[in-house]
Write an enzyme that holds these catalytic residues in place. Structure first.
Site, PDB file in Angstrom:
ATOM      1  N   SER A  33       0.817  -1.214   0.000  1.00 12.95           N
ATOM      2  CA  SER A  33       0.000   0.000   0.000  1.00 12.95           C
ATOM      3  C   SER A  33       0.850   1.263   0.000  1.00 12.95           C
ATOM      4  CB  SER A  33      -0.943  -0.003   1.203  1.00 12.95           C
ATOM      5  OG  SER A  33      -0.223  -0.024   2.430  1.00 12.95           O
ATOM      6  N   ASP A  34       1.804   1.350   0.937  1.00 16.29           N
ATOM      7  CA  ASP A  34       2.557   2.613   1.026  1.00 16.29           C
ATOM      8  C   ASP A  34       3.591   2.743  -0.087  1.00 16.29           C
ATOM      9  OD1 ASP A  34       4.107   0.618   2.168  1.00 16.29           O
ATOM     10  OD2 ASP A  34       4.697   1.779   3.917  1.00 16.29           O
ATOM     11  N   CYS A  35       4.113   1.628  -0.586  1.00 11.89           N
ATOM     12  CA  CYS A  35       5.030   1.706  -1.734  1.00 11.89           C
ATOM     13  C   CYS A  35       4.272   2.189  -2.974  1.00 11.89           C
ATOM     14  CB  CYS A  35       5.658   0.343  -2.011  1.00 11.89           C
ATOM     15  SG  CYS A  35       6.688  -0.261  -0.669  1.00 11.89           S
ATOM     16  N   GLU A  87       3.705   5.943  -2.361  1.00  6.43           N
ATOM     17  CA  GLU A  87       4.910   6.768  -2.548  1.00  6.43           C
ATOM     18  C   GLU A  87       5.341   6.790  -4.013  1.00  6.43           C
ATOM     19  OE1 GLU A  87       5.865   8.717  -0.309  1.00  6.43           O
ATOM     20  OE2 GLU A  87       4.983   7.841   1.502  1.00  6.43           O
TER      21      GLU A  87
END
Length: 758
Positions: free
Chosen positions: A483-485, A488
């Site tokens: 999710s955060d990759c 970003e």
């Protein structure tokens, strides 16, 4: 001499790639490489690390930096700047510092656009690889003498003064770390590499602390595979769990993918009770590791023993009852006809899932633990199998070398993660157009690293989430969506799309942007939060069956402030450029996510950071997420409390410095001697600047900027300080790129939003 090769698959017929190996980083030993002066420089770095190994545990990751600096020399006449305590931090000073940092960091960018780096730290990874290669008879075939020598160097460098080894390089000695690393040195043939002194001290630590029966459950499993422990002394890992209906909250398919993918091959090994060949070395280890003769060990008692040094998550009573019941009731049934038919069916099912994971990650696998376990399972199934041969070349995706030796990394690198942050750091300075070639290469790397397809087949059957449009942590070949990759990566390409095409190249097309947005939206849980790889699939009480005494919160994929904040920021950035695309869904997602962040804030104003050290990291994400959702310091009590919390932790030196002990103890803990840390300082600055601290009182920001400026080295690099990454509460991991990215980013924001605004 060692040389780093990037985006190179060689001519090995047993390796393939989705994108010409973009992001792959492997080390090669070339006896003819390097001048005498260059070799002397490497030896000096090694000697310096050895002399200071008890004071400085983390390497400065110098070998590849030296290589890239030679290959891409940085030509700059900008002077190094130091700012005195009462001296003003001017725009000229900050700009010069930034250009020096950007110049240096541009020179160590790989030709495919990413920044390589050390992603090591855990001390239990290399032993799994060495044990696997030893029992399969491939140790001296797969690993060269030079690689084995560097592995021994690494293990000796990270042995603690008391003779033991920790769970991670900065941690105190544990039975898990000490036994496995002692065994690894023995299997490598420590006498050939000058490690004799290490062995006596290591064995003494083991015996003084009760012997190897007190090793953790993961250690018991590895020793059982090796033949230096008995499977009877391990708690059950029944593969039949994979045959249970998915509706059960404890079904493996509901677990966090790292937990699921580790216990998947472990259950195969347990179900098979596999034991490698009993060689003279194994017979000797049986004598060396225990305080009583091997044949006198009470394996039944040993099953639940765990050294106090290792015990981060003690087994609750319900778990002990469960394991005892499985061991005494279920296992005898499954070991004989007709129960053994069910076991065989379960083992076949497990291997189906092992092969699916292998094939869909190009044999890199999710992480280093399941990588070597899967490889071992493939060999047990068929020692001559294509699967085992396909595993071999991808071992090297995990091996990294620095002045402290060769380690196995905690992932196959952090290529996409670091590059996405680096792009945001460069652009924050408003100097990005001066570094167009750097940004263009990074842009290409990020575009080439997006996952373009879902995994094949019925995703529900394989317990997989969609991945089309996602970004992974490392490379597209590894391919697991996060999710955060994804967030970003999306933030980075959206920022780049605002710069001139002739500077940074063509923007990512709308189809791929919308695919990324779709992945982000699909990962929001009902409570508004975002977990890591998948939706949270079960309940918090399932953590009661966490069998890993060393790690916390591993059984389900919990929602995190970091992942939730990154999703908010990415969707907000996307909405500004494409306001009509799935507008209601995006607005609803952002609103729910912001509410989640507010609800999980601690009463003191902090957020616990689960993937970085710790409250400064969590605070940065918490504040930036709420502000991206439309909140401000004036209208949001959570932001005000968070700013007050961060400001209360500022050191007299003008910076922030947080120990990894914050993570394991869940209490903010300064580094020894109240030492500041440039990465913690940068995270705190980024949070406070985002919250408008410059308009209230810019002095804390000026003090922090002064510290970052004064820490910059002669060549424009920044110093490597204490370890800053963490997972599962208790184990640390290195991100060597952080020392460059975050000081640049913080000073960039300081230049653009503090000095300019004043």
């Amino acid at each position: 001499m060692w040389r780093l090769k990037v985006a190179d698959g060689g001519n090995d017929p047993y390796i393939d790639s989705t994108n010409n190996f973009v992001g792959r980083q492997i080390w090669e030993f070339d006896p003819d490489y390097g001048t005498p002066d260059e070799r002397a420089e490497v030896e000096a770095a090694r000697e310096n690390f050895w002399k200071n190994r008890f004071q400085v545990k983390l390497s400065s990751d110098l070998l590849w930096r030296m290589q890239f600096a030679r290959e891409n020399p940085c030509v700059t006449n900008l002077p190094q700047i130091k700012v005195q305590d009462l001296e003003e931090v001017t725009e000229e000073v900050v700009t010069t510092t930034l250009r020096r940092g950007l110049n240096f960091y541009s020179t160590i960018q790989a030709h495919d656009g990413h920044w390589p780096g050390d992603c090591g730290g855990p001390m239990f990874l290399l032993p799994g690889l060495v044990i696997t290669l030893y029992v399969t008879g491939a140790l001296h075939v797969v690993l060269s003498i030079e690689q084995q020598r560097e592995m021994c160097r690494y293990l000796c460098n990270h042995q603690n003064e008391d003779g033991g080894w920790g769970l991670h390089i900065e941690g105190p000695s544990t039975m898990f770390g000490t036994v496995l690393n002692y065994v690894t040195l023995r299997l490598l043939g420590e006498a050939d590499f000058g490690a004799e002194g290490a062995m006596e001290k290591g064995q003494k630590w083991i015996l003084d602390h009760g012997g190897a029966t007190a090793i953790t459950s993961w250690g018991k499993m590895w020793l059982s595979v090796l033949g230096a422990y008995e499977w009877f002394g391990t708690n059950p890992l029944p593969p039949e769990m994979w045959l249970c209906p998915y509706i059960l909250p404890v079904h493996p398919g509901r677990m966090w993918c790292h937990c699921r993918m580790v216990y998947l091959p472990m259950s195969y090994l347990y179900g098979k009770r596999f034991v490698g060949p009993i060689t003279s070395t194994i017979i000797s280890l049986r004598k060396e590791l225990y305080i009583v003769p091997y044949h006198e060990v009470d394996w039944n008692q040993a099953r639940n023993q765990c050294a106090k040094e290792d015990l981060y998550y003690p087994h609750p009573l319900v778990q002990d009852i469960l394991w005892a019941s499985l061991h005494k009731v279920l296992e005898p049934i499954l070991g004989h006809w007709p129960g053994n038919n069910l076991r065989e069916k379960a083992l076949c099912t497990v291997m189906q899932h092992v092969h699916y994971e292998d094939e869909n990650t190009r044999y890199i696998c999710l992480g280093p633990v399941n990588k070597v376990l899967n490889m071992l399972c493939c060999w047990i199934e068929d020692p001559n199998s294509e699967a085992f041969k396909l595993h071999i070349p991808r071992i090297f995706d995990y091996l990294w070398i620095a002045e402290d030796g060769m380690k196995m990394q905690g992932y196959s690198g952090s290529q996409l993660w670091d590059t996405s942050f680096a792009v945001q750091a460069f652009i924050s300075t408003n100097l990005g157009e001066e570094y167009g070639l750097t940004l263009r290469k990074a842009h290409e790397f990020i575009k080439n690293s997006q996952v373009l397809e879902d995994c094949p087949g019925d995703l529900k059957f394989w317990y997989r989430h969609i991945s089309k449009g996602a970004w992974p942590f490392s490379t597209a070949d590894q391919g697991w969506p996060i999710s955060d990759c994804t967030a970003e990566g999306l933030k980075a390409v959206l920022l780049l799309s605002k710069l001139p095409v002739e500077t940074v190249g063509e923007p990512l097309d709308m189809k791929h942007l919308s695919d990324a947005v779709n992945v982000v939206l699909s990962l929001q849980n009902a409570d508004g939060g975002f977990a890591t790889y998948e939706l949270t699939r079960s309940y918090r009480w399932v953590e009661l069956i966490n069998p890993a005494e060393t790690f916390g919160d591993i059984v389900i994929d919990y929602p995190y402030v970091e992942c939730t904040s990154a999703a908010i920021q990415a969707l907000t950035s996307f909405k500004k450029l494409y306001p009509e695309h799935r507008r209601h869904e995006i607005e609803n997602c952002i609103s729910k996510a912001a509410k989640f962040i507010e609800e999980i804030q601690a009463p003191d104003g902090s957020w616990y950071g689960c993937w970085g050290v710790c409250f400064t990291y969590g605070g940065w994400f918490g504040i930036t997420g709420l502000i991206a959702a439309g909140n401000t310091y004036s209208n949001c009590p959570c932001i005000r409390k968070a700013c007050d919390y961060l400001l209360s932790k500022e050191l007299a030196s003008g910076g922030w410095g947080e120990s990894y002990l914050s993570c394991q103890n869940k209490v903010y803990t300064n580094l020894p001697g109240d030492k500041p840390h440039i990465v913690n300082t940068a995270w705190a600055m980024l949070a406070l600047i985002e919250a408008g601290q410059a308009g209230r009182d810019p002095n804390p920001l000026h003090r922090a900027a002064r510290l970052l400026i004064n820490s910059q080295m002669k060549n424009g690099d920044f110093p490597q300080e204490e370890i800053m990454g963490v997972f599962n509460k208790n184990c640390m991991i290195s991100y060597s790129a952080y020392r460059n990215i975050f000081p640049i980013w913080a000073l960039g924001e300081h230049r653009s939003r503090v000095l300019h605004s004043s």
